[in-house]
Design a protein around this motif. Structure first.
Motif, mmCIF file in Angstrom:
data_model
loop_
_atom_site.group_PDB
_atom_site.id
_atom_site.type_symbol
_atom_site.label_atom_id
_atom_site.label_comp_id
_atom_site.label_asym_id
_atom_site.label_seq_id
_atom_site.Cartn_x
_atom_site.Cartn_y
_atom_site.Cartn_z
ATOM 1 N N ILE A 87 -1.417 -4.824 17.911
ATOM 2 C CA ILE A 87 -2.211 -4.746 16.691
ATOM 3 C C ILE A 87 -1.273 -4.792 15.491
ATOM 4 O O ILE A 87 -0.133 -4.316 15.554
ATOM 5 C CB ILE A 87 -3.092 -3.474 16.617
ATOM 6 C CG1 ILE A 87 -2.231 -2.197 16.697
ATOM 7 C CG2 ILE A 87 -4.148 -3.479 17.686
ATOM 8 C CD1 ILE A 87 -3.015 -0.931 16.408
ATOM 9 N N THR A 88 -1.752 -5.402 14.427
ATOM 10 C CA THR A 88 -1.067 -5.361 13.143
ATOM 11 C C THR A 88 -2.084 -4.973 12.089
ATOM 12 O O THR A 88 -3.273 -5.302 12.208
ATOM 13 C CB THR A 88 -0.463 -6.730 12.771
ATOM 14 O OG1 THR A 88 -1.494 -7.718 12.783
ATOM 15 C CG2 THR A 88 0.611 -7.126 13.766
ATOM 16 N N ILE A 89 -1.639 -4.226 11.078
ATOM 17 C CA ILE A 89 -2.538 -3.836 10.000
ATOM 18 C C ILE A 89 -1.968 -4.352 8.686
ATOM 19 O O ILE A 89 -0.752 -4.312 8.453
ATOM 20 C CB ILE A 89 -2.766 -2.312 9.948
ATOM 21 C CG1 ILE A 89 -1.461 -1.552 9.691
ATOM 22 C CG2 ILE A 89 -3.377 -1.827 11.242
ATOM 23 C CD1 ILE A 89 -1.665 -0.066 9.510
ATOM 24 N N GLU A 90 -2.859 -4.840 7.840
ATOM 25 C CA GLU A 90 -2.480 -5.423 6.551
ATOM 26 C C GLU A 90 -3.429 -4.906 5.468
ATOM 27 O O GLU A 90 -4.646 -5.128 5.593
ATOM 28 C CB GLU A 90 -2.564 -6.953 6.618
ATOM 29 C CG GLU A 90 -1.688 -7.586 7.669
ATOM 30 C CD GLU A 90 -1.955 -9.086 7.790
ATOM 31 O OE1 GLU A 90 -2.846 -9.601 7.055
ATOM 32 O OE2 GLU A 90 -1.303 -9.735 8.619
ATOM 33 N N PRO A 91 -2.906 -4.190 4.450
ATOM 34 C CA PRO A 91 -1.524 -3.718 4.325
ATOM 35 C C PRO A 91 -1.295 -2.468 5.175
ATOM 36 O O PRO A 91 -2.244 -1.895 5.705
ATOM 37 C CB PRO A 91 -1.435 -3.383 2.839
ATOM 38 C CG PRO A 91 -2.828 -2.953 2.484
ATOM 39 C CD PRO A 91 -3.752 -3.817 3.307
ATOM 40 N N ASP A 92 -0.030 -2.045 5.266
ATOM 41 C CA ASP A 92 0.275 -0.842 6.043
ATOM 42 C C ASP A 92 0.543 0.360 5.151
ATOM 43 O O ASP A 92 0.975 1.404 5.643
ATOM 44 C CB ASP A 92 1.463 -1.091 6.977
ATOM 45 C CG ASP A 92 2.729 -1.460 6.223
ATOM 46 O OD1 ASP A 92 2.688 -1.522 4.976
ATOM 47 O OD2 ASP A 92 3.761 -1.695 6.876
ATOM 48 N N ARG A 93 0.272 0.239 3.846
ATOM 49 C CA ARG A 93 0.351 1.371 2.935
ATOM 50 C C ARG A 93 -0.569 1.105 1.752
ATOM 51 O O ARG A 93 -0.851 -0.053 1.407
ATOM 52 C CB ARG A 93 1.792 1.640 2.485
ATOM 53 C CG ARG A 93 2.421 0.537 1.698
ATOM 54 C CD ARG A 93 3.918 0.779 1.486
ATOM 55 N NE ARG A 93 4.175 2.022 0.789
ATOM 56 C CZ ARG A 93 5.022 2.967 1.235
ATOM 57 N NH1 ARG A 93 5.642 2.806 2.388
ATOM 58 N NH2 ARG A 93 5.225 4.077 0.543
ATOM 59 N N GLY A 94 -1.042 2.173 1.133
ATOM 60 C CA GLY A 94 -1.951 2.037 0.010
ATOM 61 C C GLY A 94 -2.613 3.356 -0.295
ATOM 62 O O GLY A 94 -2.303 4.400 0.301
ATOM 63 N N THR A 95 -3.567 3.336 -1.213
ATOM 64 C CA THR A 95 -4.247 4.542 -1.646
ATOM 65 C C THR A 95 -5.525 4.761 -0.832
ATOM 66 O O THR A 95 -5.954 3.887 -0.069
ATOM 67 C CB THR A 95 -4.603 4.440 -3.140
ATOM 68 O OG1 THR A 95 -5.467 3.309 -3.318
ATOM 69 C CG2 THR A 95 -3.357 4.255 -3.982
ATOM 70 N N VAL A 96 -6.114 5.944 -1.015
ATOM 71 C CA VAL A 96 -7.418 6.226 -0.411
ATOM 72 C C VAL A 96 -8.433 5.194 -0.916
ATOM 73 O O VAL A 96 -8.466 4.865 -2.095
ATOM 74 C CB VAL A 96 -7.880 7.648 -0.770
ATOM 75 C CG1 VAL A 96 -9.324 7.875 -0.346
ATOM 76 C CG2 VAL A 96 -6.968 8.678 -0.123
ATOM 77 N N GLY A 97 -9.240 4.648 0.009
ATOM 78 C CA GLY A 97 -10.211 3.628 -0.354
ATOM 79 C C GLY A 97 -9.713 2.213 -0.148
ATOM 80 O O GLY A 97 -10.468 1.252 -0.352
ATOM 81 N N THR A 98 -8.449 2.048 0.275
ATOM 82 C CA THR A 98 -7.903 0.707 0.521
ATOM 83 C C THR A 98 -8.609 0.064 1.713
ATOM 84 O O THR A 98 -8.859 0.707 2.735
ATOM 85 C CB THR A 98 -6.387 0.789 0.812
ATOM 86 O OG1 THR A 98 -5.725 1.318 -0.334
ATOM 87 C CG2 THR A 98 -5.814 -0.581 1.143
ATOM 88 N N SER A 99 -8.950 -1.217 1.584
ATOM 89 C CA SER A 99 -9.514 -1.981 2.702
ATOM 90 C C SER A 99 -8.362 -2.526 3.536
ATOM 91 O O SER A 99 -7.492 -3.238 3.030
ATOM 92 C CB SER A 99 -10.378 -3.133 2.189
ATOM 93 O OG SER A 99 -10.870 -3.906 3.265
ATOM 94 N N VAL A 100 -8.337 -2.174 4.827
ATOM 95 C CA VAL A 100 -7.243 -2.546 5.721
ATOM 96 C C VAL A 100 -7.763 -3.513 6.776
ATOM 97 O O VAL A 100 -8.800 -3.277 7.400
ATOM 98 C CB VAL A 100 -6.639 -1.292 6.404
ATOM 99 C CG1 VAL A 100 -5.591 -1.694 7.431
ATOM 100 C CG2 VAL A 100 -6.014 -0.388 5.352
#
Length: 565
Positions: A155-168
């Motif tokens: 699995i890969t996630i994009e993005p792998d960092r961000g704020t609360v509420g970020t769509s991943v």
């Protein structure tokens, strides 16, 4: 002579057996080795097996082996079937060359079906065994062992960092094909916002999730399939919003923070001055207010520091008008709310600034008062309440004091509850003077409490004209259909009942399976009728007996007269 021939043949057979046994023992003692390439993979992958040190083929003899995959660990002292009962032949009749070597490939199966016990291939360590054939019969003794790891995929996630509420975006490959997936965030269920909820025929999927409220730092996003999981990391970064972003000195500013450290004090600086300090909650959120210091007009940096994380924002101080008003400036009322959508019973936190100082703020939901609180000397308030029972869709929330009124729309979730699992199997057979208990499992839902709707009809299509009984708002997961209701049903007839769950948001779930109720034929009769029939039967038997006795007497009286003549 005949005895000599028999003994000769027996000796020859015994000698040949010794030769075969000795040859097999020597072969078993040779160093055998198998190499698995690659050493790990998933269902459907092509696996290469290279072996050496096995029985050698010659010009007069061809040696063969079988390749076996199993989830059970064994050694070269163990046998297939007796010690290993879960396995699959992945290659049979593998020809061994003149050096006792082989090189074959097989496709990793989804099931192990050739042994006495069956099993679905899952994530974990598996074992590749090699067994020889002896005179075209597979010898059960294991000749060599190698390990192979079955993995779930990537699995890969994009993005792998961000704020609360970020769509991943989560991309999965090499999973089990055509199977459901679930996603957890720090071991809690996380709804798939959009995209795939199961893998395709190639074992791939793309799903999107929204990062929930959580404190700053590393969190684990897990994809689960068939009880197995793969984990990736997501780093939550803190975020702040200020309102307003400009104003004169003395302006009340509200700071909303998410994704900071858990239960830590946050210090807010305006320029070089500390203007507020407030603790974060368990998910790193906070709401703070402060007054803009008396500074000259210009652009200033606001710094929010929890000791580990620092976020900044900008505020512009504007100059007051040349002729200051005798009255203090009236700041517009500002509302902040923690959510605008959710289920019945969800906790709502509302805060506001710019309201009447030392006044009373009333919160209404669909014109019904659900909370009331007082503002402080700066016109700031905070209140909380739970969403009352209300139908799915939009509802108007009104926040007002004697001067200001703000309206927001809250959307109640529209996901229907699951259908009930029945605890009684059909068809049910009942007599008109008996009771029937219709029972089913409790249904749980985000918008509790759940009630039930039950229907009884004369046909299984449940057309409007066929419905004989309809009960709504049942609070228990059972319904007693007593004899007072059953006696109106026709004997020797079939009826049908079904039930569904309705949550507090008026979301009606699917109907459970339809169950048939058969009303038995009436076999009893009143007691007085039984006794009357018995009495009539007795009188009839007595009448027959009496007539018979009279006829017998007349016959006996005639016989002496005939003898006298």
């Amino acid at each position: 002579m005949k005895l000599f021939k028999i003994l000769s043949v027996a000796g020859m057979v015994f000698f040949l057996c010794l030769l075969v046994k000795t040859d097999y023992s020597v072969i078993a003692q040779k160093e055998r080795e198998i190499l698995i390439l690659p050493s790990e993979g998933t269902i459907g992958d092509t696996i290469r097996v290279v072996g050496k040190g096995f029985n050698k083929s010659t010009g007069d003899f061809e040696a063969y082996a079988a390749i076996i995959l199993s989830s059970e660990e064994a050694t070269t002292d163990d046998d297939i079937d007796s010690d290993v009962t879960v396995y699959e032949f992945v290659a049979e009749g593998v020809l061994l060359n003149e050096n006792g070597e082989f090189d074959i490939s097989f496709e990793l199966p989804a099931e192990l079906n050739d042994g006495a016990d069956k099993e679905t291939v899952h994530v974990g360590t598996y074992y590749v065994y090699v067994c020889h054939y002896v005179i075209n019969v597979l010898a059960p003794r294991i000749s060599a062992v190698a390990e192979f790891d079955v993995i779930l995929g990537n699995i890969t996630i994009e993005p792998d960092r961000g704020t609360v509420g970020t769509s991943v975006k989560i991309i999965g490959t090499d999973f089990f094909s055509n199977e459901e997936i679930a996603i957890n965030y720090d071991e809690m269920d996380l709804d798939i916002d959009s995209g795939d909820t199961k893998t395709d025929s190639s074992g791939e999927f793309t799903a999107y999730v929204i990062i929930p409220k959580s404190n700053a730092g590393i969190h684990h996003v897990a994809v689960i399939q068939l009880g197995n999981e793969l984990v990736a990391e997501f780093f939550v970064e803190p975020d702040v919003t200020i309102n307003p972003t400009s104003g004169e000195s003395g302006t009340q500013v509200t700071v909303l923070g998410t994704g900071f450290s858990r239960r830590e004090n946050v210090v807010i600086y305006f320029g070089a001055s500390e203007v507020a300090e407030i603790p974060t909650d368990r998910v790193g959120d906070f709401v703070a207010t402060f007054s803009v210091p008396e500074l000259t007009a210009g652009l200033y940096k606001i710094e929010i520091d929890d000791g580990e994380n620092i976020q900044t924002a900008k505020f512009t101080i504007i100059s007051p008008p040349e002729l200051p008003s005798l009255e203090p400036p009236i700041m517009p009322a500002v509302i902040e709310i923690n959510r605008l959508a959710g289920s019945v019973g969800a906790e709502i936190v509302v805060s506001g600034t710019g309201f009447v100082k030392d006044g009373t703020v009333t919160i209404e939901y669909d014109n019904e008062v659900v909370a009331s609180t007082n503002t402080d000397a700066r016109g700031i308030f905070m209140a909380s309440f739970n969403i009352p029972i209300s139908a799915h869709g939009g509802h108007v929330m009104k926040i007002s004091d004697d001067l200001n009124t703000k309206e927001l729309t809250f959307t109640v979730e529209s996901e229907a509850p699951s259908k009930p699992d029945l605890l009684v199997a059909g068809p049910l057979v009942a007599e008109q003077d008996t009771d029937i208990l219709l029972d089913w499992e409790d249904v749980m839902d985000d918008s509790m409490p759940v009630t039930y709707e039950l229907q009884l009809a004369s046909n299984d299509s449940f057309s409007a004209e066929s419905i004989l009984l309809e009960e709504k708002g049942l609070t228990d997961s059972e319904y007693l259909m007593d004899s007072s209701k059953i006696k109106f049903l026709r004997p020797r007839s079939s009826y049908y009942w079904r039930v569904r769950a309705v949550d507090s948001a008026a979301n009606a779930g699917e109907w459970a399976e339809t169950v048939e109720i058969k009303i038995a034929a009436v076999t009893t009769m009143p007691g007085w009728l039984i006794y009357a029939l018995i009495l009539l039967g007795g009188l009839f038997i007595f009448f027959i007996w009496y007539r018979f006795r009279q006829a017998e007497k007349r016959s006996n009286q005639k016989e002496p007269r005939s003898q006298g003549k």
